[in-house]
Design a protein around this motif. Structure first.
Motif, short mmCIF file in Angstrom:
data_model
loop_
_atom_site.label_atom_id
_atom_site.label_comp_id
_atom_site.label_asym_id
_atom_site.label_seq_id
_atom_site.Cartn_x
_atom_site.Cartn_y
_atom_site.Cartn_z
N THR A 24 -41.51 -59.59 -122.41
CA THR A 24 -42.71 -59.46 -123.23
C THR A 24 -43.06 -60.80 -123.88
O THR A 24 -44.24 -61.18 -123.97
CB THR A 24 -42.51 -58.37 -124.29
N THR A 42 -41.33 -53.19 -126.43
CA THR A 42 -42.72 -53.01 -126.07
C THR A 42 -43.19 -51.56 -126.14
O THR A 42 -42.59 -50.70 -125.54
CB THR A 42 -42.94 -53.48 -124.63
N ASP A 65 -46.68 -55.38 -118.11
CA ASP A 65 -45.40 -55.35 -118.80
C ASP A 65 -44.80 -53.95 -118.67
O ASP A 65 -45.52 -52.96 -118.64
CB ASP A 65 -45.65 -55.67 -120.29
N GLU A 70 -37.67 -50.11 -118.37
CA GLU A 70 -36.58 -50.71 -117.62
C GLU A 70 -35.22 -50.17 -118.05
O GLU A 70 -34.28 -50.17 -117.30
CB GLU A 70 -36.62 -52.24 -117.71
MG MG Z 1 -40.57 -55.87 -123.41
#
Ligand code: MG
Ligand code: GDP
Length: 175
Positions: A24, A42, A65, A70
């Protein structure tokens, strides 16, 4: 003509890699020349854009993004759809984040276009004393897998611009 009307291409780029490697912040550095010291993980923002000149054409980079997915290995195939480039980021101070790079390449090969241009990024290069991944290891991996490679610092800004511009130039050269 407005700048919007002069844009010749829009390139979708995805940023991937383990959590907390600096994805990010890299994106903010490139899109807004900002680094946020107390960034939370984020939430919300799907992509940021920046328009640059590539081979004398205006190219709008639309950079996506992962919004924290993840962590759960839940990046969906919709995220990769239409992506022409990928920034695959690890943290030079976290060996594990580099060991996982091969898995992220597999993800890309499974979900993204075969022609996607991949830029491997070793981020946090400013943390010289805590380096855990020698640049040579990444150079070797990048050569084997046919990836481009840069070490960057989203904090200082070092190499962020060259890495994104190289990726966009390579995409431009293949489309
Ligand atoms: Mg991030
Ligand atoms: P993401 O989960 O991959 O999106 O990672 P973030 O961009 O949220 O960054 C995770 C943490 O690493 C934050 O505390 C950032 O301030 C820090 N960070 C990101 N990039 C750098 C960098 O280049 N150098 C240093 N020293 N810290 C960074």
């Amino acid at each position: 003509m407005s700048e919007e009307e002069k844009i010749a291409y829009v390139f979708k780029v995805v940023v991937i890699g383990d959590s907390a490697v600096g994805k990010t912040q890299l994106l903010s550095r490139f899109a807004k020349n900002e680094f946020c010291l107390d960034s939370k993980s984020t939430i919300g923002v799907e992509f940021q854009t920046r328009t640059v000149s590539i081979s004398s054409k205006l190219v709008k980079a639309q950079i996506w993004d992962t919004a924290g997915q993840e962590r759960y290995r839940a990046v969906t195939s919709a995220y990769y759809r239409g992506a022409l480039g990928a920034m695959l980021v690890y943290d030079v101070t976290k060996r594990q984040s580099f060991d996982h790079v091969a898995r992220w390449v597999d993800e890309l090969r499974a979900h993204a276009d075969a022609s996607i241009v991949i830029m491997l990024i070793g981020n946090k290069a400013d943390l010289l004393d805590s380096r855990a991944v020698p640049a040579e290891d990444a150079v070797e991996f990048a050569e084997t897998e046919n990836l481009f490679f840069f070490e960057t610092s989203a904090l200082s800004g070092e190499n962020v611009e060259p890495a994104f511009l190289k990726l966009l130039q390579e995409i431009y050269d293949v489309v």
